[in-house]
Scaffold this motif. Structure first.
Motif, short mmCIF file in Angstrom:
data_model
loop_
_atom_site.label_atom_id
_atom_site.label_comp_id
_atom_site.label_asym_id
_atom_site.label_seq_id
_atom_site.Cartn_x
_atom_site.Cartn_y
_atom_site.Cartn_z
N SER A 45 0.85 -1.20 0.00
CA SER A 45 0.00 0.00 0.00
C SER A 45 0.88 1.25 0.00
N PRO A 46 1.47 1.60 -1.14
CA PRO A 46 2.41 2.74 -1.20
C PRO A 46 1.81 4.05 -0.70
N ALA A 47 0.52 4.27 -0.91
CA ALA A 47 -0.10 5.54 -0.52
C ALA A 47 -0.07 5.74 0.98
N ARG A 48 0.03 4.66 1.73
CA ARG A 48 0.04 4.75 3.19
C ARG A 48 1.43 4.49 3.77
N ALA A 49 2.45 4.41 2.93
CA ALA A 49 3.78 4.02 3.40
C ALA A 49 4.41 5.05 4.33
N ASN A 50 4.24 6.33 4.04
CA ASN A 50 4.78 7.41 4.89
C ASN A 50 6.28 7.23 5.14
N LEU A 51 7.02 7.11 4.04
CA LEU A 51 8.47 6.95 4.11
C LEU A 51 9.15 8.26 3.68
N PRO A 52 10.45 8.41 3.94
CA PRO A 52 11.14 9.65 3.57
C PRO A 52 10.95 9.99 2.10
N PRO A 53 10.88 11.27 1.75
CA PRO A 53 10.60 11.68 0.37
C PRO A 53 11.66 11.23 -0.63
N GLU A 54 12.88 10.96 -0.15
CA GLU A 54 13.94 10.52 -1.06
C GLU A 54 13.73 9.08 -1.55
N VAL A 55 12.83 8.35 -0.92
CA VAL A 55 12.65 6.93 -1.19
C VAL A 55 11.62 6.72 -2.31
N GLU A 56 11.99 5.89 -3.28
CA GLU A 56 11.05 5.48 -4.32
C GLU A 56 10.22 4.32 -3.77
N VAL A 57 8.93 4.50 -3.68
CA VAL A 57 8.05 3.48 -3.11
C VAL A 57 7.23 2.85 -4.23
N LEU A 58 7.36 1.53 -4.38
CA LEU A 58 6.63 0.81 -5.42
C LEU A 58 5.71 -0.23 -4.79
N GLN A 59 4.63 -0.50 -5.48
CA GLN A 59 3.66 -1.49 -5.00
C GLN A 59 4.08 -2.89 -5.45
N GLY A 60 3.88 -3.85 -4.57
CA GLY A 60 4.16 -5.23 -4.91
C GLY A 60 3.97 -6.12 -3.72
N ASP A 61 3.84 -7.41 -4.00
CA ASP A 61 3.62 -8.42 -2.95
C ASP A 61 4.60 -9.55 -3.21
N LEU A 62 5.42 -9.88 -2.22
CA LEU A 62 6.41 -10.94 -2.40
C LEU A 62 5.78 -12.28 -2.73
N ALA A 63 4.52 -12.47 -2.35
CA ALA A 63 3.84 -13.72 -2.66
C ALA A 63 3.45 -13.81 -4.14
N ASP A 64 3.54 -12.69 -4.86
CA ASP A 64 3.18 -12.63 -6.27
C ASP A 64 4.38 -12.10 -7.05
N ASP A 86 -2.03 -12.08 2.31
CA ASP A 86 -2.95 -11.43 3.23
C ASP A 86 -2.73 -11.84 4.68
N ASN A 87 -2.30 -13.07 4.90
CA ASN A 87 -2.19 -13.60 6.26
C ASN A 87 -0.76 -13.68 6.77
N GLY A 88 0.19 -13.13 6.03
CA GLY A 88 1.57 -13.15 6.48
C GLY A 88 2.14 -14.55 6.60
N GLU A 89 1.79 -15.41 5.67
CA GLU A 89 2.28 -16.79 5.71
C GLU A 89 3.68 -16.89 5.08
N SER A 90 4.41 -17.92 5.46
CA SER A 90 5.75 -18.12 4.91
C SER A 90 5.68 -18.25 3.39
N LEU A 91 6.59 -17.58 2.71
CA LEU A 91 6.62 -17.63 1.26
C LEU A 91 7.00 -19.02 0.76
N THR A 92 6.29 -19.47 -0.26
CA THR A 92 6.57 -20.77 -0.86
C THR A 92 7.15 -20.63 -2.27
N ASN A 93 7.31 -19.39 -2.73
CA ASN A 93 7.78 -19.13 -4.09
C ASN A 93 9.22 -18.63 -4.13
#
Length: 284
Positions: A45-64, A86-93
């Motif tokens: 959810s990049p729109a809610r990341a609230n990270l320093p302005p110097e940081v490039e924030v991209l959307q993505g999910d490690l499960a995908d 969604d449930n924070g399960e261990s990655l299988t990929n």
């Protein structure tokens, strides 16, 4: 005083931080930026990341993995977590994820490890990426689970009463920063603890001092703990896991290790300092 490990700086180029809005990831992003590194952050959810302005924030999910091609483009170092979805399960990929990392030019990685190794570690072992596994005992921020009870009743009620060498999330991030930006850490497994092993009652006393109010600790029996966990909505398998953890803590839970100071060159942060930083979370 522990002698810090020999530090040989390198230019890591663009660094990708996954789990960038998490307890460790947010600290790591801030520390990397403060040190002058180029940082890209992965967030669902990049729109809610609230990270320093110097940081490039991209959307993505490690499960995908299909959502990650742009995030890995041009990256030479990456901090990885091993949970997703969604449930924070261990990655299988893990195989697909690490293949993408290698194809993208990643040469260095850190992994925030959990209780058990996942497909991510298995894939890294077969790769040409130099990687470091971070193995913290218990986050200091786990104490935030006590905040609702402290606010409502001025008390913490639970079964577990054993000492834990809790570690500050910023110290985990500091070790990750060194491993990502300096030579000599590939192939290492860094067990990380804080500077003290503290019981829940001792941690609660430090929170009480930081907040400026009295907070009590009530030790529950096993059935009372089951009732507490069920009331908090936990499923039965987690309830029984919680009982086993409370009555049979891992042997390394209270073990103090000097890794943070050896790697970063400075002592680990204390729980008293963490409590002061987070006092507002415990105030009604």
């Amino acid at each position: 005083m522990n002698t810090p490990l020999e530090k040989t700086p390198r230019s890591p180029g663009l660094i990708l931080v996954t789990g960038a809005t998490g307890k460790v990831g947010r600290h790591l992003v801030q520390q990397l930026v403060a040190a002058g590194h180029r940082v890209r952050a992965l967030s669902r959810s990049p729109a809610r990341a609230n990270l320093p302005p110097e940081v490039e924030v991209l959307q993505g999910d490690l499960a995908d993995v299909g959502s990650l091609a742009r995030a890995f483009e041009g990256v030479s170092a990456v901090h990885l977590i091993t949970l997703g979805g969604d449930n924070g399960e261990s990655l299988t990929n893990g195989d697909d994820l690490i293949q993408l990392a290698e194809k993208s030019g990643v040469r260095t990685a850190t992994v925030l490890g959990g209780w058990d190794e996942t497909s991510v570690e298995s894939a890294l072992q077969k790769s040409a990426i130099g990687w470091t596994r971070l193995e913290p005992v218990e986050f200091m921020s786990n104490a935030l689970e006590w905040a609702p009870g402290i606010k409502e009743t001025g008390a913490v009620r639970q079964l577990a009463a054993w000492p834990s060498a809790v570690v500050h999330e910023a110290d985990i991030a500091a070790v990750a920063l060194v491993a990502l930006t300096q030579e000599g850490h590939a192939g290492k497994r860094y067990h990380l603890s804080g500077p003290q092993a503290l019981t829940p009652a001792e941690r609660i006393a430090l929170i009480a001092k930081a907040v400026g109010r009295s907070i009590s600790f009530e030790a529950l029996n096993e059935e009372q703990e089951r009732e507490r966990l069920r009331a908090n909505g936990y499923p039965e398998d987690y309830v029984e896991f919680g009982i086993q953890l409370a009555t049979n803590p891992p042997a390394q839970a209270a073990a103090l290790v000097p890794t943070v100071e050896q790697v970063t060159g400075r002592p680990g942060r204390t729980f008293a300092a963490w409590a002061m930083e987070n006092a507002q979370a415990f105030r009604a």
